[in-house]
Design an enzyme around this catalytic site. Structure first.
Site, mmCIF file in Angstrom:
data_model
loop_
_atom_site.group_PDB
_atom_site.id
_atom_site.type_symbol
_atom_site.label_atom_id
_atom_site.label_comp_id
_atom_site.label_asym_id
_atom_site.label_seq_id
_atom_site.Cartn_x
_atom_site.Cartn_y
_atom_site.Cartn_z
ATOM 1 N N GLN A 153 -6.890 3.329 -0.034
ATOM 2 C CA GLN A 153 -6.359 2.233 0.763
ATOM 3 C C GLN A 153 -5.373 1.535 -0.139
ATOM 4 O O GLN A 153 -5.664 1.331 -1.306
ATOM 5 C CB GLN A 153 -7.475 1.249 1.109
ATOM 6 C CG GLN A 153 -8.673 1.886 1.723
ATOM 7 C CD GLN A 153 -8.651 1.796 3.225
ATOM 8 O OE1 GLN A 153 -7.715 1.258 3.809
ATOM 9 N NE2 GLN A 153 -9.672 2.323 3.849
ATOM 10 N N SER A 154 -4.249 1.112 0.433
ATOM 11 C CA SER A 154 -3.264 0.659 -0.542
ATOM 12 C C SER A 154 -3.395 -0.800 -0.960
ATOM 13 O O SER A 154 -3.051 -1.128 -2.071
ATOM 14 C CB SER A 154 -1.861 0.968 -0.096
ATOM 15 O OG SER A 154 -1.693 0.519 1.195
ATOM 16 N N THR A 155 -3.865 -1.674 -0.122
ATOM 17 C CA THR A 155 -3.992 -3.045 -0.620
ATOM 18 C C THR A 155 -5.412 -3.527 -0.413
ATOM 19 O O THR A 155 -6.147 -2.996 0.414
ATOM 20 C CB THR A 155 -3.060 -4.029 0.119
ATOM 21 O OG1 THR A 155 -3.536 -4.119 1.457
ATOM 22 C CG2 THR A 155 -1.629 -3.570 0.113
#
Ligand SMILES: [Zn+2]
Length: 699
Positions: free
Chosen positions: A26-28
């Site tokens: 998940q990127s953030t």
């Protein structure tokens, strides 16, 4: 897709013997928290791996990158681990939700594909199972990567475009400065809190009245007024705090167009430097994305705002640029940028003033003074200090001393590295022991109290040892270890050989002299006391020395000519004119009280102010005669006296620098009336017995 069909084609027992890797990304952090649904989908892939024949205990989940941005592989530990394990042939299968997003840029992705193909590792996502060693699969996977990167780009551009369009219309909701609030419909209103409003109005009035940011801060301080600000983060977010007004904030308020009711956006730009550092650049007004005057209510008109800007610009010019800390600039102050205030620890700045054609530096600690409109911390006349620093450098900087210093430095550095390694190993060993003790303790049957107690005590001791070793290591690491690299070393040595010549050369610009100081000194801490000035000098490489200077003298004391020079002038006046004395003093290396080379007029001034008898008076005391007097005495005209004087028939002495002379009285046998006659050799010898050369004289 028909997984069973795929399975028969692609999955072999070789694959199943190895592990299946599930890469969860998940990127953030926000996505991690909000997007639990996608997390669940990612974990559901695990079941598919089991369905394809991998035992559940052979499924490895990598989810260490949660909360990291995927833009580069360099800082993503999890992705690195995946690539490494695939490369070592440990993986039979790599799974990901949208598998191309394993890597956020094509380079990372293609590298992973390459490695998978070489190690015969399969790839699985929600759409299907791929074997990167097969041409068709590889093509598809490559496309997926490219698409994903393009998509990311488009997404970003769309987002940014949306923001910019909104900003151009002035409709973008961005955090408001103090004194403004949004209403329910996103319109900007003045803060309903009357105290906030009044304080802001009082602030702008104070600036209009005083005309400077510093004076505005001072006005607020004198009246003990506090200024509000919003808390933007943390538990008290949104609350209003009141505190003293600071100079930097004053400037920020005065430069902010929103207080004039203008909407603006894009005043600065972020940019990545080559070292991947993020820097902010202020843009000129023409380049802002949006500036819409009279967009909402304000505390002043747009014209007032522009007027304030004009004033601030003028003030900035008047205050000069040497306020800012900076690399060496023109101007003679040696310690510009190196002087540290020994009272408060701030950097000191330099002020210059001009006197007798010479520029005089003063070191001032004024940063806090300006920020809070308080009196400045200390100010130190720079001239004597600069001289002392120059002398110190000349004494200290010889090739020999520098070579020794650098050698010792190098040895110390090597030894430090060694001890560093030793200490680090000690910490590791202590940790290992503690771990062992812990395991022993955990393994013992709790019923066996005696043994358990003993093992627990041992574990505690081991933990203490870890803490001790760690502390020793940290302490040693923080010890002063300023490295001098090879390049700096060469430059320093080259400088040493040439140093005194360069330093004294009048053609060496001040900037160069300052560079030399910077090469050799880290900083100089200054403390002024009633009885004198203390300067702690820190050299490059860690050596320190302390200079004490007598209390700085007043201007008139500084300018006073030393008694030595005055008495010397007194002596020289017996035989020389002012101009000749100036030349002689310069030749002997003396300088005037103001540090200048001597010239006739300075000698004259010193002579007058110290009431030394003039050369004329001294010659008259010795019975010398003026031109007129001797002409009368010899009964010749003045021109004749001049001519005789010029030819050495009469002894004369210069009494000033304008060729005015006084004559020695003629001897008793000088004849009356010689005008118009040719002198015989005998006559001439009578007149001037010591004169032996031939003199041809025509009237
Ligand atoms: Zn200070």
């Amino acid at each position: 897709m028909d997984l069973t069909g795929e399975r028969s084609q692609k999955i072999t027992p070789r694959h199943l013997r190895r592990h299946a890797y599930l890469y969860v990304r998940q990127s953030t952090l926000r996505q991690v928290v909000e997007n639990t649904e996608s997390t669940e989908r990612q974990y559901a892939l695990r079941q598919r791996a089991v369905a394809l024949g991998w035992p559940i205990e052979q499924v490895v989940v990598i989810d260490r990158d949660q909360g990291h941005s995927g833009a580069s592989a360099a800082d993503r530990e999890g992705f690195q681990q995946l690539v490494r394990d695939v490369g070592l042939g440990r993986a039979g299968l790599v799974m990901g939700l949208e598998v191309s997003r394993l890597a956020r840029n094509s380079t990372d992705w293609h590298r992973l594909l390459e490695i998978c193909a070489l190690t015969e590792t399969l790839i699985l996502d929600e759409d299907g199972l791929y074997d990167p060693a097969h041409f068709n699969d590889r093509l598809l996977l490559g496309l997926k990567g490219t698409m994903s990167e393009a998509e990311l780009h488009v997404l970003r551009a769309r987002l940014r475009g949306g923001i910019i369009n909104k900003a151009r219309r002035g409709e973008l909701e961005i955090p408001l400065p103090i004194g403004f609030v949004y209403d329910g419909q996103g319109r900007v209103l003045l803060d309903p809190d009357q105290q906030v409003q009044e304080t802001i109005r009082a602030f702008f009035q104070a600036f209009r009245r005083t005309g400077s940011a510093t004076a505005t801060v001072k006005a607020f301080r004198d009246q003990q007024l506090l200024f509000p600000r919003h808390v933007r983060h943390g538990a008290h977010k949104g609350e209003t705090l009141w505190g003293p007004l600071e100079h930097s904030r004053t400037l920020w308020l005065l430069h902010n167009p929103r207080f004039a009711g203008a909407f603006f956006f894009g005043r600065s730009r972020q940019r990545h430097t080559a070292e991947a550092r993020l820097v902010y650049e202020r843009l000129p007004r023409e380049e802002w994305t949006a500036l819409i005057p009279n967009a909402h209510a304000g505390y002043m008109t747009w014209e007032d705002f522009e007027e304030n800007q004009r004033r601030l610009r003028e003030n900035a010019q008047a205050n000069g640029a040497d306020r800012r800390r900076s690399p060496p600039r023109e101007g003679p102050a040696l310690l510009q940028g190196l002087a540290v205030c020994g009272i408060c620890g701030d950097r000191m700045t330099v002020r210059y003033h001009q006197r007798h054609g010479t520029v005089w530096p003063t070191y001032v600690c004024q940063r806090r003074g300006i920020a809070r409109a308080e009196p400045i911390c200390q100010s130190i006349p720079g001239r004597g200090l600069d001289h002392a620093i120059g002398r110190l450098l000349l004494e200290t900087v010889t090739p020999l001393t520098l070579e020794i210093t650098l050698t010792v430095q190098h040895e110390l550095q090597t030894r430090l590295d060694e001890t560093d390694r030793l200490h680090r190993r000690a910490v590791e060993r202590a940790r290992y022991e503690a771990d062992l003790a812990r395991r022993r303790y955990l393994q013992v049957d709790p019923a066996n109290r005696l043994v358990a107690d003993e093992l627990e005590a041992h574990w505690n001791r081991a933990l203490q040892q870890v803490a001790d070793a760690q502390e020793t290591y940290e302490r040693q690491r923080h010890a002063d270890r300023l490295a001098v690299d090879a390049d700096a070393r060469a430059r320093i040595l080259a400088l040493a050989t040439d140093f005194p010549r360069l330093w004294h050369d009048p053609h060496t610009p001040d900037r160069e002299r300052k560079r030399m100081v910077r090469l050799l000194m880290d900083d100089v801490t200054l403390i002024k006391a009633a009885d004198g000035l203390t300067a702690h000098v820190r050299f490059r490489g860690g050596a320190t020395t302390t200079l004490t200077l007598p209390a700085a003298l007043n201007a008139w004391q500084l300018h006073e000519t030393s008694a030595e020079i005055v008495s010397l002038i007194d002596q020289l006046l017996e035989a020389h004119t002012d101009g000749a004395i100036a030349t002689m003093l310069n030749a002997r290396g003396y300088v005037s009280g103001t540090g200048q080379r001597f010239h006739r007029r300075i000698v004259l001034k010193i002579r007058r102010s110290h009431r030394l008898r003039s050369r004329y008076a001294r010659l008259r005391d010795r019975g010398m005669l003026t031109q007129d007097e001797i002409a009368t005495r010899l009964d010749v005209c003045v021109d004749t006296v001049k001519i005789w004087g010029r030819h050495g028939l009469l002894r004369r002495h210069l009494c000033n620098d304008k060729h005015a002379c006084l004559y020695e009285p003629p001897g008793p046998n000088v004849p009356i009336k010689m005008q118009g006659r040719r002198l015989s050799d005998r006559r001439r010898r009578d007149l001037l017995p010591d004169q032996t050369s031939e003199v041809q004289y025509e009237a």
